[in-house]
Design an enzyme around this catalytic site. Structure first.
Site, PDB file in Angstrom:
ATOM      1  N   ALA A  81       0.841  -1.209   0.000  1.00 53.34           N
ATOM      2  CA  ALA A  81       0.000   0.000   0.000  1.00 53.34           C
ATOM      3  C   ALA A  81       0.873   1.255   0.000  1.00 53.34           C
ATOM      4  O   ALA A  81       0.556   2.245  -0.661  1.00 53.34           O
ATOM      5  CB  ALA A  81      -0.932  -0.015   1.207  1.00 53.34           C
ATOM      6  N   GLY A 108       9.248  -1.932  20.771  1.00 56.48           N
ATOM      7  CA  GLY A 108      10.680  -1.618  20.753  1.00 56.48           C
ATOM      8  C   GLY A 108      11.051  -0.887  19.470  1.00 56.48           C
ATOM      9  O   GLY A 108      11.782   0.120  19.489  1.00 56.48           O
ATOM     10  N   THR A 119       2.618  -6.117  15.226  1.00 57.61           N
ATOM     11  CA  THR A 119       3.086  -7.245  16.039  1.00 57.61           C
ATOM     12  C   THR A 119       1.868  -8.090  16.388  1.00 57.61           C
ATOM     13  O   THR A 119       0.791  -7.531  16.647  1.00 57.61           O
ATOM     14  CB  THR A 119       3.781  -6.793  17.337  1.00 57.61           C
ATOM     15  OG1 THR A 119       3.856  -7.909  18.246  1.00 57.61           O
ATOM     16  CG2 THR A 119       3.057  -5.658  18.057  1.00 57.61           C
ATOM     17  N   ASP A 129       1.411  -9.438  19.037  1.00 55.15           N
ATOM     18  CA  ASP A 129       1.208  -9.396  20.494  1.00 55.15           C
ATOM     19  C   ASP A 129       0.161  -8.380  20.951  1.00 55.15           C
ATOM     20  O   ASP A 129      -0.323  -8.467  22.080  1.00 55.15           O
ATOM     21  CB  ASP A 129       2.539  -9.082  21.200  1.00 55.15           C
ATOM     22  CG  ASP A 129       3.625 -10.113  20.885  1.00 55.15           C
ATOM     23  OD1 ASP A 129       3.280 -11.197  20.381  1.00 55.15           O
ATOM     24  OD2 ASP A 129       4.810  -9.826  21.145  1.00 55.15           O
ATOM     25  N   GLY A 178       3.206 -14.335  22.302  1.00 54.54           N
ATOM     26  CA  GLY A 178       2.784 -13.108  22.980  1.00 54.54           C
ATOM     27  C   GLY A 178       3.947 -12.353  23.577  1.00 54.54           C
ATOM     28  O   GLY A 178       3.767 -11.310  24.202  1.00 54.54           O
ATOM     29  N   GLY A 208     -13.610 -19.692  24.588  1.00 48.77           N
ATOM     30  CA  GLY A 208     -14.390 -20.236  25.701  1.00 48.77           C
ATOM     31  C   GLY A 208     -13.569 -21.190  26.552  1.00 48.77           C
ATOM     32  O   GLY A 208     -14.095 -22.177  27.082  1.00 48.77           O
ATOM     33  N   ARG A 253     -18.235 -32.072  32.755  1.00 45.45           N
ATOM     34  CA  ARG A 253     -18.205 -32.106  31.283  1.00 45.45           C
ATOM     35  C   ARG A 253     -17.201 -33.115  30.730  1.00 45.45           C
ATOM     36  O   ARG A 253     -17.255 -33.466  29.555  1.00 45.45           O
ATOM     37  CB  ARG A 253     -17.823 -30.691  30.837  1.00 45.45           C
ATOM     38  CG  ARG A 253     -18.064 -30.363  29.412  1.00 45.45           C
ATOM     39  CD  ARG A 253     -16.987 -29.386  28.955  1.00 45.45           C
ATOM     40  NE  ARG A 253     -17.272 -28.015  29.298  1.00 45.45           N
ATOM     41  CZ  ARG A 253     -16.313 -27.109  29.543  1.00 45.45           C
ATOM     42  NH1 ARG A 253     -15.047 -27.438  29.530  1.00 45.45           N
ATOM     43  NH2 ARG A 253     -16.630 -25.878  29.819  1.00 45.45           N
TER      44      ARG A 253
HETATM   45  O1  F6P Z   1       7.041 -10.080  19.612  1.00 45.78           O
HETATM   46  C1  F6P Z   1       6.519 -10.889  18.609  1.00 45.78           C
HETATM   47  C2  F6P Z   1       6.820 -12.336  18.886  1.00 45.78           C
HETATM   48  O2  F6P Z   1       6.246 -13.103  17.858  1.00 45.78           O
HETATM   49  C3  F6P Z   1       6.389 -12.848  20.249  1.00 45.78           C
HETATM   50  O3  F6P Z   1       5.043 -13.250  20.274  1.00 45.78           O
HETATM   51  C4  F6P Z   1       7.356 -13.974  20.459  1.00 45.78           C
HETATM   52  O4  F6P Z   1       7.592 -14.247  21.807  1.00 45.78           O
HETATM   53  C5  F6P Z   1       8.613 -13.463  19.835  1.00 45.78           C
HETATM   54  O5  F6P Z   1       8.224 -12.559  18.832  1.00 45.78           O
HETATM   55  C6  F6P Z   1       9.487 -14.534  19.286  1.00 45.78           C
HETATM   56  O6  F6P Z   1      10.657 -13.945  18.847  1.00 45.78           O
HETATM   57  P1  F6P Z   1      11.737 -14.688  17.970  1.00 45.78           P
HETATM   58  O7  F6P Z   1      11.111 -14.947  16.639  1.00 45.78           O
HETATM   59  O8  F6P Z   1      12.873 -13.741  17.914  1.00 45.78           O
HETATM   60  O9  F6P Z   1      12.020 -15.968  18.673  1.00 45.78           O
END
Ligand code: F6P
Length: 308
Positions: A21, A101, A122, A124, A167, A182, A209
Site C-alpha cells: 500500500a 521496541g 506485532t 502481540d 505473545g 471459551g 463435562r
Molecule cells: O514479539 C513478537 C513475537 O512473535 C512474540 O510473540 C514472540 O515471543 C517473539 O516474537 C518470538 O521472537 P523470535 O522470533 O525472535 O524468537
C-alpha cells in the site's frame, strides 16, 4: 521525495500488505520508495532496494515480510550511524513497521530531525498507544481455530487440554484466545493463578463435562511446570499443544490487511508532507500521535470470565 520503508522485530501478517500500500501511494504521488532489508540492521548497512508496487503486490496477501526483519539490540548506541545511513541513502522520510521496541527506536530517530512515520505491527497487540496492532487479528484467528480443533477431540475423548500461545512478555494474545475460544482457564503473567485454586475449579469442570481447556501465554513463569502441577492435582494427564511460531505465519486476515493499507497510506501521506508521527487506532479510527521513545504496555483487559 525519496522515502524508505522497513519492517523490524517479530514479523506480523499484514506487513507485506502495508509495504504494498505504501509503494502504491508513493508511486501515485511521484515519490520513490526504497525497501530497507532486515530492519534497522539492514539500514545500518545501507541495504536497500527500490520497491516496485507490482512486485510488492505479489507478496501483499502473504504472511511474514519480504523485506526481511531482524532484532537490533541497544538501538541508542547505533543511533548516530542510523542517522548517517538515512542521510547516505538520501531518504527524506522513513516508514517503520514493528512492535513497541521498534516504534521507540523510530521515536528516538525522529528526535534527530528525521521524518519518521511508525505503525504498530506485532501479533502481540501490546502497544499502549494503539488499540490494534497489525497481525493480531490473524494470529488470533489461527489460535482460536486451533483451540476449536482441540475442543472437537476433547469432546470425543474427554481429557485435560492446554494451548500455549506466543505473545512475547505479555498475554494480550492469550487472553483474547481464551476469551473467544471459551477456555476454562487462562494462564497470563499479568494475572497469576494459584495452582490449587485452578485445579479445584478445573476438577469441577472435568467432573461435569469430562474435558477442560487451559490457554497459557508463553510468558507465564514456569508455565510448563505450573500446568504439570495443575494436571497432577486434577489427577488427569495433560495434553499440551504449543503453537509457537506457526502462529506468526499465514496469510493476513482481511481485517489485518485493511488496517495495514489504511495505516500505510496515512504514513506515506504524513511523510509526503515531510512530517512524521505514530499512526495509531483509537475508538476504531486512525489517528496520528507522537512516536514513543520507550515501550509502554496497555492496561490488561478486565474481560476474562474464565474460572480463576
Ligand atoms: O514479539 C513478537 C513475537 O512473535 C512474540 O510473540 C514472540 O515471543 C517473539 O516474537 C518470538 O521472537 P523470535 O522470533 O525472535 O524468537
Amino acid at each position: 521525495l525519496t522515502l524508505g520503508v522497513l519492517t523490524s522485530g517479530g514479523d506480523a501478517p499484514g506487513m507485506n500488505a502495508a509495504i504494498w500500500a505504501a509503494a502504491r501511494l508513493a508511486a501515485v504521488e511521484g515519490e520513490t520508495l526504497l525497501g530497507i532489508r532486515r530492519g534497522w540492521a539492514g539500514l545500518l548497512e545501507g541495504d536497500a532496494v527500490p520497491v516496485d508496487p507490482d512486485v510488492a503486490d505479489r507478496f501483499a496477501r502473504r504472511g511474514g515480510t519480504w523485506l526481511g526483519t531482524a532484532r537490533l539490540a541497544d538501538f541508542p548506541s547505533h543511533l548516530e550511524r542510523v542517522v548517517a545511513s538515512v542521510r547516505g541513502l538520501g531518504l527524506d522520510g522513513l516508514f517503520v513497521l514493528g512492535g513497541g521496541g521498534s516504534l521507540s527506536a523510530a521515536g528516538l530517530l525522529s528526535r534527530q530531525g528525521i521524518a519518521v512515520a511508525g505503525v504498530a505491527a506485532t501479533i502481540d497487540n501490546d502497544v499502549a498507544e494503539t488499540e490494534l496492532t497489525i497481525g493480531f487479528d490473524t494470529a488470533l484467528q489461527t489460535a482460536v481455530a486451533m483451540a476449536d480443533r482441540l475442543r472437537d477431540t476433547a469432546e470425543a475423548m474427554p481429557r485435560l487440554f492446554a494451548l500455549e500461545t506466543l505473545g512475547g512478555d505479555t498475554s494480550y494474545l492469550a487472553e483474547a484466545v481464551a476469551r473467544i475460544s471459551g477456555a476454562d482457564l487462562l494462564l497470563a503473567r499479568e494475572v497469576p493463578v494459584d495452582p490449587e485454586v485452578a485445579a479445584t475449579a478445573l476438577r469441577a469442570v472435568l467432573e461435569r463435562r469430562g474435558h477442560a481447556l487451559m490457554v497459557a501465554s508463553e510468558s507465564y513463569p514456569d508455565g510448563a511446570g505450573v500446568m504439570a502441577a495443575i494436571s497432577q492435582l486434577c489427577g488427569m494427564r495433560l495434553r499440551l499443544t504449543r503453537l509457537g511460531h506457526a502462529q506468526r505465519g499465514g496469510d493476513a486476515s482481511p481485517r489485518d490487511r485493511a488496517l495495514a493499507i489504511a495505516s500505510a497510506e496515512a504514513a506515506v501521506t504524513l511523510l509526503g508532507r515531510r512530517e512524521g508521527g505514530l499512526v495509531a487506532v483509537r475508538g476504531g479510527r486512525i489517528v496520528i500521535d507522537d512516536l514513543p521513545t520507550k515501550p509502554t504496555l496497555p492496561p490488561f483487559p478486565a474481560g476474562w470470565r474464565g474460572l480463576v
